[in-house]
Design a protein around this motif. Structure first.
Motif, PDB file in Angstrom:
ATOM      1  N   PHE A 151       0.838  -1.204   0.000  1.00  0.00           N
ATOM      2  CA  PHE A 151       0.000   0.000   0.000  1.00  0.00           C
ATOM      3  C   PHE A 151       0.873   1.255   0.000  1.00  0.00           C
ATOM      4  CE2 PHE A 151      -2.259   3.427   2.167  1.00  0.00           C
ATOM      5  CZ  PHE A 151      -3.363   3.548   1.323  1.00  0.00           C
ATOM      6  N   GLN A 152       1.834   1.300   0.916  1.00  0.00           N
ATOM      7  CA  GLN A 152       2.668   2.492   1.024  1.00  0.00           C
ATOM      8  C   GLN A 152       3.538   2.696  -0.216  1.00  0.00           C
ATOM      9  OE1 GLN A 152       4.465   1.959   4.913  1.00  0.00           O
ATOM     10  NE2 GLN A 152       2.784   3.081   5.868  1.00  0.00           N
ATOM     11  N   ALA A 153       4.016   1.620  -0.817  1.00  0.00           N
ATOM     12  CA  ALA A 153       4.813   1.747  -2.043  1.00  0.00           C
ATOM     13  C   ALA A 153       3.964   2.284  -3.183  1.00  0.00           C
ATOM     14  CB  ALA A 153       5.431   0.404  -2.414  1.00  0.00           C
ATOM     15  N   SER A 154       2.711   1.867  -3.227  1.00  0.00           N
ATOM     16  CA  SER A 154       1.809   2.381  -4.263  1.00  0.00           C
ATOM     17  C   SER A 154       1.605   3.884  -4.100  1.00  0.00           C
ATOM     18  CB  SER A 154       0.454   1.670  -4.193  1.00  0.00           C
ATOM     19  OG  SER A 154       0.597   0.300  -4.446  1.00  0.00           O
ATOM     20  N   ILE A 155       1.343   4.300  -2.881  1.00  0.00           N
ATOM     21  CA  ILE A 155       1.142   5.728  -2.616  1.00  0.00           C
ATOM     22  C   ILE A 155       2.447   6.492  -2.856  1.00  0.00           C
ATOM     23  CG2 ILE A 155       0.497   7.440  -0.866  1.00  0.00           C
ATOM     24  CD1 ILE A 155      -1.821   5.587  -1.887  1.00  0.00           C
ATOM     25  N   GLU A 156       3.560   5.875  -2.485  1.00  0.00           N
ATOM     26  CA  GLU A 156       4.873   6.495  -2.681  1.00  0.00           C
ATOM     27  C   GLU A 156       5.115   6.852  -4.142  1.00  0.00           C
ATOM     28  OE1 GLU A 156       8.622   7.930  -1.626  1.00  0.00           O
ATOM     29  OE2 GLU A 156       6.985   7.312  -0.310  1.00  0.00           O
ATOM     30  N   GLN A 157       4.612   6.043  -5.046  1.00  0.00           N
ATOM     31  CA  GLN A 157       4.794   6.317  -6.471  1.00  0.00           C
ATOM     32  C   GLN A 157       4.198   7.664  -6.869  1.00  0.00           C
ATOM     33  OE1 GLN A 157       6.504   4.764  -9.133  1.00  0.00           O
ATOM     34  NE2 GLN A 157       7.450   4.046  -7.253  1.00  0.00           N
ATOM     35  N   PHE A 158       3.166   8.094  -6.166  1.00  0.00           N
ATOM     36  CA  PHE A 158       2.572   9.394  -6.471  1.00  0.00           C
ATOM     37  C   PHE A 158       3.544  10.529  -6.151  1.00  0.00           C
ATOM     38  CE2 PHE A 158      -1.670   7.276  -5.165  1.00  0.00           C
ATOM     39  CZ  PHE A 158      -1.689   6.547  -6.334  1.00  0.00           C
ATOM     40  N   PHE A 159       4.546  10.243  -5.298  1.00  0.00           N
ATOM     41  CA  PHE A 159       5.530  11.245  -4.915  1.00  0.00           C
ATOM     42  C   PHE A 159       6.820  11.136  -5.728  1.00  0.00           C
ATOM     43  CE2 PHE A 159       2.734  10.894  -1.343  1.00  0.00           C
ATOM     44  CZ  PHE A 159       2.556  12.200  -0.962  1.00  0.00           C
ATOM     45  N   GLN A 160       6.942  10.089  -6.500  1.00  0.00           N
ATOM     46  CA  GLN A 160       8.146   9.890  -7.293  1.00  0.00           C
ATOM     47  C   GLN A 160       8.141  10.714  -8.570  1.00  0.00           C
ATOM     48  OE1 GLN A 160      10.727   8.191  -6.164  1.00  0.00           O
ATOM     49  NE2 GLN A 160       9.569   7.722  -4.332  1.00  0.00           N
ATOM     50  N   LYS A 161       6.981  10.893  -9.115  1.00  0.00           N
ATOM     51  CA  LYS A 161       6.860  11.635 -10.373  1.00  0.00           C
ATOM     52  C   LYS A 161       5.454  12.181 -10.472  1.00  0.00           C
ATOM     53  CE  LYS A 161       7.168   7.026 -11.888  1.00  0.00           C
ATOM     54  NZ  LYS A 161       8.012   6.064 -12.214  1.00  0.00           N
ATOM     55  N   ASP A 162       5.208  12.904 -11.518  1.00  0.00           N
ATOM     56  CA  ASP A 162       3.906  13.542 -11.661  1.00  0.00           C
ATOM     57  C   ASP A 162       2.905  12.662 -12.419  1.00  0.00           C
ATOM     58  OD1 ASP A 162       5.169  13.734 -14.079  1.00  0.00           O
ATOM     59  OD2 ASP A 162       4.752  15.860 -14.381  1.00  0.00           O
ATOM     60  N   ILE A 163       2.892  11.380 -12.081  1.00  0.00           N
ATOM     61  CA  ILE A 163       2.025  10.413 -12.768  1.00  0.00           C
ATOM     62  C   ILE A 163       0.546  10.818 -12.712  1.00  0.00           C
ATOM     63  CG2 ILE A 163       1.849   8.897 -10.751  1.00  0.00           C
ATOM     64  CD1 ILE A 163       1.869   6.533 -12.715  1.00  0.00           C
ATOM     65  N   LEU A 164       0.100  11.338 -11.581  1.00  0.00           N
ATOM     66  CA  LEU A 164      -1.303  11.727 -11.462  1.00  0.00           C
ATOM     67  C   LEU A 164      -1.607  12.956 -12.308  1.00  0.00           C
ATOM     68  CD1 LEU A 164      -1.927  11.185  -7.648  1.00  0.00           C
ATOM     69  CD2 LEU A 164      -2.270   9.588  -9.536  1.00  0.00           C
ATOM     70  N   VAL A 165      -0.715  13.914 -12.282  1.00  0.00           N
ATOM     71  CA  VAL A 165      -0.909  15.137 -13.059  1.00  0.00           C
ATOM     72  C   VAL A 165      -0.935  14.805 -14.549  1.00  0.00           C
ATOM     73  CG1 VAL A 165       0.092  17.381 -13.657  1.00  0.00           C
ATOM     74  CG2 VAL A 165       0.119  16.611 -11.279  1.00  0.00           C
ATOM     75  N   LYS A 166       0.035  14.018 -14.993  1.00  0.00           N
ATOM     76  CA  LYS A 166       0.121  13.676 -16.423  1.00  0.00           C
ATOM     77  C   LYS A 166      -1.101  12.920 -16.913  1.00  0.00           C
ATOM     78  CE  LYS A 166       5.099  13.577 -17.131  1.00  0.00           C
ATOM     79  NZ  LYS A 166       6.284  12.730 -17.341  1.00  0.00           N
ATOM     80  N   ASN A 167      -1.714  12.131 -16.035  1.00  0.00           N
ATOM     81  CA  ASN A 167      -2.858  11.322 -16.428  1.00  0.00           C
ATOM     82  C   ASN A 167      -4.190  11.908 -15.970  1.00  0.00           C
ATOM     83  OD1 ASN A 167      -1.670   8.817 -17.760  1.00  0.00           O
ATOM     84  ND2 ASN A 167      -0.438   9.012 -15.903  1.00  0.00           N
ATOM     85  N   ASP A 168      -4.145  13.121 -15.442  1.00  0.00           N
ATOM     86  CA  ASP A 168      -5.344  13.823 -14.979  1.00  0.00           C
ATOM     87  C   ASP A 168      -6.176  12.965 -14.020  1.00  0.00           C
ATOM     88  OD1 ASP A 168      -6.920  16.084 -14.749  1.00  0.00           O
ATOM     89  OD2 ASP A 168      -8.280  15.453 -16.370  1.00  0.00           O
ATOM     90  N   ILE A 169      -5.489  12.382 -13.042  1.00  0.00           N
ATOM     91  CA  ILE A 169      -6.142  11.574 -12.019  1.00  0.00           C
ATOM     92  C   ILE A 169      -6.012  12.327 -10.700  1.00  0.00           C
ATOM     93  CG2 ILE A 169      -6.112   9.372 -10.773  1.00  0.00           C
ATOM     94  CD1 ILE A 169      -4.663   8.178 -13.257  1.00  0.00           C
ATOM     95  N   SER A 170      -7.110  12.493  -9.995  1.00  0.00           N
ATOM     96  CA  SER A 170      -7.040  13.187  -8.710  1.00  0.00           C
ATOM     97  C   SER A 170      -6.368  12.292  -7.675  1.00  0.00           C
ATOM     98  CB  SER A 170      -8.443  13.575  -8.228  1.00  0.00           C
ATOM     99  OG  SER A 170      -9.138  12.442  -7.750  1.00  0.00           O
ATOM    100  N   TYR A 171      -5.747  12.916  -6.703  1.00  0.00           N
ATOM    101  CA  TYR A 171      -5.115  12.173  -5.619  1.00  0.00           C
ATOM    102  C   TYR A 171      -6.159  11.327  -4.902  1.00  0.00           C
ATOM    103  CZ  TYR A 171      -2.250  11.260  -1.477  1.00  0.00           C
ATOM    104  OH  TYR A 171      -1.550  10.646  -0.458  1.00  0.00           O
TER     105      TYR A 171
END
Length: 189
Positions: A151-171
Motif C-alpha cells: 500500500f505504502q509503495a503504491s502511494i509512494e509512487q505518487f511522490f516519485q513523479k507527476d504520474i497523477l498530473v500527467k494522467n489527470d487523475i485526482s489524488y
C-alpha cells in the motif's frame, strides 16, 4: 484574535495557496491573502517549512478524526471500513489538488520525510481492521507487513513523479483505487 484561531486561519490560507500555486507560494503571498504582515505570520510559524509541517499534521489529525467516524459506521464490516480508511482523504481536503505533493520529496525533503512519518503512523487503524477481518474470516490470512509495504509503495509512487498530473487523475481517486485493488485482493473467497 486568539493564537489558535490565527494559526488555523494561516494554515487554511496556506492550504488554499498550495492548491492554487503549489509549493511555489511565498510568505508574501500568504501575508497578502490574509491581509496581514509577514511579521504576524512569523510570530506563529518561524518559516515556511514549519508552516508546511503543521499543515501536514493538520491533514493527518483530520484523517484520524475521519478514521474514528469510519470505525463507528453502523452496519459496515471490517472489509468496508478498511477500504474507507485506506482509500479516503479527510473531507476538508477533498477540494485541494494533492497531486502537487509529489514535488515535496525533491524541494522540501524534511517536509516530505514528515509526511511519510505521519502516513506511517496513520497505519495503526488499518492494521487493526486487517486483523479483525482475518479473525472473522472475511479477509484471507496475509502478512500485514507485506500488505502495508504494498500500500505504502503504491502511494509512494505518487511522490516519485507527476504520474497523477500527467494522467489527470485526482489524488483522492488514485488513493481510493489503490485501496480498492489491494483490499479486494485479500477478501476471503
Amino acid at each position: 484574535m486568539e493564537r489558535d484561531d490565527l494559526r488555523i486561519r494561516i494554515l487554511d490560507s496556506a492550504a488554499d495557496l498550495f492548491n492554487s500555486k503549489g509549493i511555489k507560494f511565498t510568505m508574501d503571498d500568504l501575508a497578502h491573502s490574509l491581509g496581514m504582515s509577514k511579521k504576524t505570520i512569523y510570530t506563529v510559524f518561524p518559516d515556511k517549512k514549519s508552516l508546511m509541517i503543521d499543515t501536514i499534521d493538520r491533514f493527518f489529525d483530520a484523517a484520524m478524526e475521519d478514521e474514528l467516524k469510519v470505525a463507528a459506521t453502523p452496519g459496515a464490516g471490517p472489509v468496508e471500513k478498511l477500504r474507507l480508511v485506506l482509500g479516503t482523504i479527510p473531507k476538508r481536503y477533498e477540494i485541494y489538488d494533492l497531486r502537487k505533493l509529489y514535488v515535496l520529496k525533491e524541494k522540501y525533503p524534511m517536509v516530505y520525510k514528515h509526511w511519510k512519518k505521519r502516513r506511517e503512523e496513520y497505519w495503526q487503524g488499518a492494521e487493526s481492521l486487517l486483523r479483525q477481518g482475518m479473525d472473522e474470516g472475511l479477509i484471507r490470512p496475509v502478512m500485514i507487513p507485506v500488505f502495508r509495504s504494498m500500500f505504502q509503495a503504491s502511494i509512494e509512487q505518487f511522490f516519485q513523479k507527476d504520474i497523477l498530473v500527467k494522467n489527470d487523475i485526482s489524488y483522492k481517486d488514485a488513493v481510493a483505487e489503490v485501496a480498492m485493488i489491494l483490499v479486494d485482493g485479500i477478501i476471503a473467497r
